[in-house]
Design a protein around this motif. Structure first.
Motif, mmCIF file in Angstrom:
data_model
loop_
_atom_site.group_PDB
_atom_site.id
_atom_site.type_symbol
_atom_site.label_atom_id
_atom_site.label_comp_id
_atom_site.label_asym_id
_atom_site.label_seq_id
_atom_site.Cartn_x
_atom_site.Cartn_y
_atom_site.Cartn_z
ATOM 1 N N ALA A 1 0.823 -1.206 0.000
ATOM 2 C CA ALA A 1 0.000 0.000 0.000
ATOM 3 C C ALA A 1 0.862 1.263 0.000
ATOM 4 O O ALA A 1 0.586 2.222 -0.735
ATOM 5 C CB ALA A 1 -0.925 -0.015 1.219
ATOM 6 N N ILE A 2 1.901 1.263 0.830
ATOM 7 C CA ILE A 2 2.782 2.437 0.905
ATOM 8 C C ILE A 2 3.544 2.609 -0.408
ATOM 9 O O ILE A 2 3.701 3.728 -0.921
ATOM 10 C CB ILE A 2 3.756 2.294 2.092
ATOM 11 N N HIS A 3 4.005 1.499 -0.972
ATOM 12 C CA HIS A 3 4.741 1.575 -2.238
ATOM 13 C C HIS A 3 3.863 2.154 -3.343
ATOM 14 O O HIS A 3 4.289 3.018 -4.119
ATOM 15 C CB HIS A 3 5.240 0.182 -2.635
ATOM 16 N N ASN A 4 2.622 1.705 -3.410
ATOM 17 C CA ASN A 4 1.709 2.224 -4.433
ATOM 18 C C ASN A 4 1.399 3.707 -4.229
ATOM 19 O O ASN A 4 1.139 4.428 -5.188
ATOM 20 C CB ASN A 4 0.406 1.420 -4.425
ATOM 21 N N LYS A 5 1.434 4.141 -2.987
ATOM 22 C CA LYS A 5 1.171 5.552 -2.696
ATOM 23 C C LYS A 5 2.325 6.439 -3.163
ATOM 24 O O LYS A 5 2.108 7.520 -3.725
ATOM 25 C CB LYS A 5 0.936 5.741 -1.194
ATOM 26 N N PHE A 6 3.558 5.989 -2.938
ATOM 27 C CA PHE A 6 4.715 6.822 -3.270
ATOM 28 C C PHE A 6 5.221 6.614 -4.694
ATOM 29 O O PHE A 6 5.923 7.473 -5.241
ATOM 30 C CB PHE A 6 5.849 6.568 -2.274
ATOM 31 N N PHE A 7 4.911 5.461 -5.283
ATOM 32 C CA PHE A 7 5.387 5.171 -6.638
ATOM 33 C C PHE A 7 4.218 4.767 -7.533
ATOM 34 O O PHE A 7 4.208 3.672 -8.104
ATOM 35 C CB PHE A 7 6.444 4.055 -6.611
ATOM 36 N N PRO A 8 3.231 5.646 -7.686
ATOM 37 C CA PRO A 8 2.049 5.285 -8.476
ATOM 38 C C PRO A 8 2.348 5.083 -9.953
ATOM 39 O O PRO A 8 1.632 4.367 -10.636
ATOM 40 C CB PRO A 8 1.112 6.484 -8.262
ATOM 41 N N GLU A 9 3.434 5.683 -10.427
ATOM 42 C CA GLU A 9 3.723 5.587 -11.870
ATOM 43 C C GLU A 9 4.153 4.196 -12.287
ATOM 44 O O GLU A 9 4.151 3.888 -13.473
ATOM 45 C CB GLU A 9 4.809 6.601 -12.254
ATOM 46 N N VAL A 10 4.523 3.345 -11.316
ATOM 47 C CA VAL A 10 4.961 2.005 -11.692
ATOM 48 C C VAL A 10 3.911 0.958 -11.383
ATOM 49 O O VAL A 10 4.171 -0.223 -11.471
ATOM 50 C CB VAL A 10 6.286 1.640 -10.995
ATOM 51 N N VAL A 11 2.716 1.378 -11.021
ATOM 52 C CA VAL A 11 1.640 0.434 -10.739
ATOM 53 C C VAL A 11 1.006 -0.014 -12.055
ATOM 54 O O VAL A 11 0.717 0.796 -12.931
ATOM 55 C CB VAL A 11 0.568 1.090 -9.830
ATOM 56 N N ASP A 12 0.809 -1.327 -12.192
ATOM 57 C CA ASP A 12 0.164 -1.840 -13.409
ATOM 58 C C ASP A 12 -1.221 -1.259 -13.572
ATOM 59 O O ASP A 12 -1.975 -1.119 -12.611
ATOM 60 C CB ASP A 12 0.051 -3.369 -13.343
ATOM 61 N N GLN A 13 -1.570 -0.942 -14.813
ATOM 62 C CA GLN A 13 -2.898 -0.408 -15.095
ATOM 63 C C GLN A 13 -3.850 -1.548 -15.461
ATOM 64 O O GLN A 13 -3.431 -2.532 -16.004
ATOM 65 C CB GLN A 13 -2.805 0.569 -16.263
#
Length: 406
Positions: free
Chosen positions: A394-406
C-alpha cells in the motif's frame, strides 16, 4: 590495473552450476587486467544445516564451539570455488579468515573486527593469483576461530576493500540491486541507480536484507564505493556512495522487519530516573531498543512501551520481570505478533507531508498503527504482523504510483 573486491552470497555459490557462473564472473574481471579478491559465504542453507546438526547433539552448545562449527561452511565454499577456477586454468588460492589477516574481539557469534593485516593477500596478488577469502570469520587473541554474526561476509568484503584501498567493492546477490521494496514480493518495485550511505544504512537496519548494516557503516567510514548487483543477470546494479547534491526522490525505499517484539512495562511510577534505570539495565545486557512510547500517565503512573528484536526478547524479559517489582511497576508484557514497516529517504528532509502520505496509505488499507518513530530520513510504524506485506504494498503504491500496473 585496478583492485576489485567481489563478494558472493550463499545462494550465488549454492551448487556446481552456480559456482561455475561465479567463477566466470571472477575470471572475466581478472582477465581485464584487474587484481581480484573474492569473499564468499557458505553455500545455500549450509549454515542452517550446521546449526541443526549442533542442536541434534546439544540443544545449548557453547558459542565458541558453534563458531568452530559454523566457520566450516565458508571454508567449503572458498575451496570449491577455488577448485572451479583452477579447472578453468586460472591461478587461484583460497584463504581462511585468519590467513587473510582478520583479527577480531572475543565475542563469539558476533565478533567485531579489530584489525585486518592483509600481508598474505598482498603476497598472493603479487603472484597474480585470484584470492578467495572465507567471509564471516576471523581469529581472536586466543587463536580461536570467531564469526562476525549475520551478514558478516558483507562486512568482511568491505573491510578488505578498506584496508587495501580497493577501487571498487562489488556485492553480488540474488537481486539486481537495491529496490524501493523487496522485488520478490512487490512486483513493481523500482531499482535504484544510486543511493547514499545514510539511506542504505537505514534500509539495512530497518529490515532490508540486501546489505548488512555493519558493512554499510564501514563503507561510509572509509568512503568505499559499493556496487550491489546480481550474480545471475549481468546488468548494472545499484551504487552506494556518499550523498550527492542532485535532486532526490521523495523516498528511496520501504523496508519491513517482522523479527521484532513489542514490550510494555505497565504502571511505572511517575518519578524522574526510572526510564533511565530500565534502559540502562537493558543496555548492560547488549539489548538494542528501538521505537519507544511513553503514555501521558494516569493515577501517578505511566506505561512505557518499546520494541526489541525477537532475538533479544528472552534476555529482555529475564532482565525486566524481576525488576518491575523493584521500581513499583505493575507488570511487564510482550507481543511478538508485530512487524515494523519503514520508509527511508533523504528527500523527506525538504518535502513536507511525507508522513501524511504514509499514514493515508495505511488508513486506506484499514491497517492500525501501534507505535511511530521518526528521524530526518526515516519514518517507522509498528503494526500487526499479518498486515506487514499489505502495508508495504500500500505504501509503495502511494509513493510510486507511476509504476503500478494499469
Amino acid at each position: 590495473m585496478s583492485l576489485i573486491v567481489q563478494k558472493f552470497g550463499g545462494s550465488s555459490v549454492a551448487n556446481a552450476d552456480r559456482l561455475r557462473n561465479v567463477a566466470d564472473i571472477i575470471t572475466k574481471t581478472y582477465s581485464q587486467n584487474n587484481d581480484v579478491v573474492v569473499v564468499v559465504s557458505a553455500q545455500g542453507d549450509t549454515t542452517d544445516d550446521l546449526i541443526a546438526k549442533a542442536k541434534e547433539v546439544n540443544p545449548r552448545p557453547s558459542k565458541r564451539e558453534m563458531d568452530m562449527l559454523l566457520t566450516a561452511g565458508e571454508q567449503m565454499s572458498a575451496s570449491l570455488l577455488a577448485m572451479t577456477i583452477e579447472q578453468m586454468g586460472f591461478p587461484v588460492v583460497s584463504l581462511l579468515g585468519w590467513q587473510a589477516g582478520f583479527l577480531t574481539d572475543t565475542s563469539y557469534g558476533s565478533a567485531r573486527i579489530k584489525r585486518v593485516t592483509p600481508d598474505r593477500i598482498k603476497k598472493e596478488l603479487d603472484k597474480r593469483n585470484i584470492v578467495i577469502v572465507t567471509g564471516f570469520q576471523g581469529i581472536n587473541r586466543y587463536n580461536d576461530m570467531t564469526t562476525l554474526g549475520r551478514g558478516g561476509s558483507d562486512t568482511s568484503a568491505v573491510a578488505i576493500a578498506a584496508v587495501m584501498h580497493a577501487d571498487l567493492c562489488q556485492i553480488y546477490t540474488d537481486v539486481e540491486g537495491v529496490y524501493t521494496a523487496d522485488p520478490r514480493k512487490i512486483k513493481n518495485a523500482k531499482k535504484i541507480d544510486v543511493i547514499s550511505y545514510d539511506e542504505m544504512l537505514e534500509l539495512a537496519t530497518l529490515g532490508a536484507q540486501v546489505l548488512n548494516n555493519r558493512s554499510v557503516e564501514m563503507a561510509k567510514k572509509y568512503n568505499i564505493e559499493l556496487e550491489v548487483l546480481s550474480s545471475y543477470n549481468r546488468v548494472p546494479g545499484t551504487i552506494v556512495k556518499e550523498a550527492t547534491k542532485m535532486e532526490k526522490m521523495l523516498i528511496s525505499g520501504i523496508a519491513k522487519d517482522d523479527g521484532v517484539a513489542r514490550v510494555a512495562i505497565i504502571g511505572v511510577p511517575d518519578r524522574p530516573g526510572l526510564a533511565f534505570k530500565v534502559f540502562s539495565k537493558l543496555s548492560a545486557k547488549n539489548v538494542n531498543v528501538d521505537i519507544i512510547l511513553q503514555s501521558i500517565g494516569r493515577n501517578g503512573t505511566k506505561d512505557i512501551s518499546f520494541t526489541v528484536s525477537e532475538d533479544h526478547l528472552q534476555a529482555t524479559m529475564e532482565v525486566l520481570t524481576p525488576y518491575v517489582e523493584q521500581i513499583g511497576a505493575s507488570s511487564v508484557v510482550y507481543d511478538e505478533d508485530v512487524a515494523k514497516v519503514s520508509i527511508v529517504g533523504a528527500g523527506m528532509e525538504t518535502h513536507p507531508g511525507v508522513a501524511a502520505l504514509m499514514f493515508e496509505a495505511l488508513f486506506e488499507s484499514n491497517i492500525n498503527i501501534q507505535m511511530i518513530s521518526t528521524s530526518e530520513i526515516k519514518i517507522s510504524v509498528l503494526i500487526e504482523r499479518k498486515d506487514a506485506d499489505k502495508a508495504v504494498a500500500a505504501i509503495h503504491n502511494k509513493f510510486f504510483p507511476e509504476v503500478v500496473d494499469q
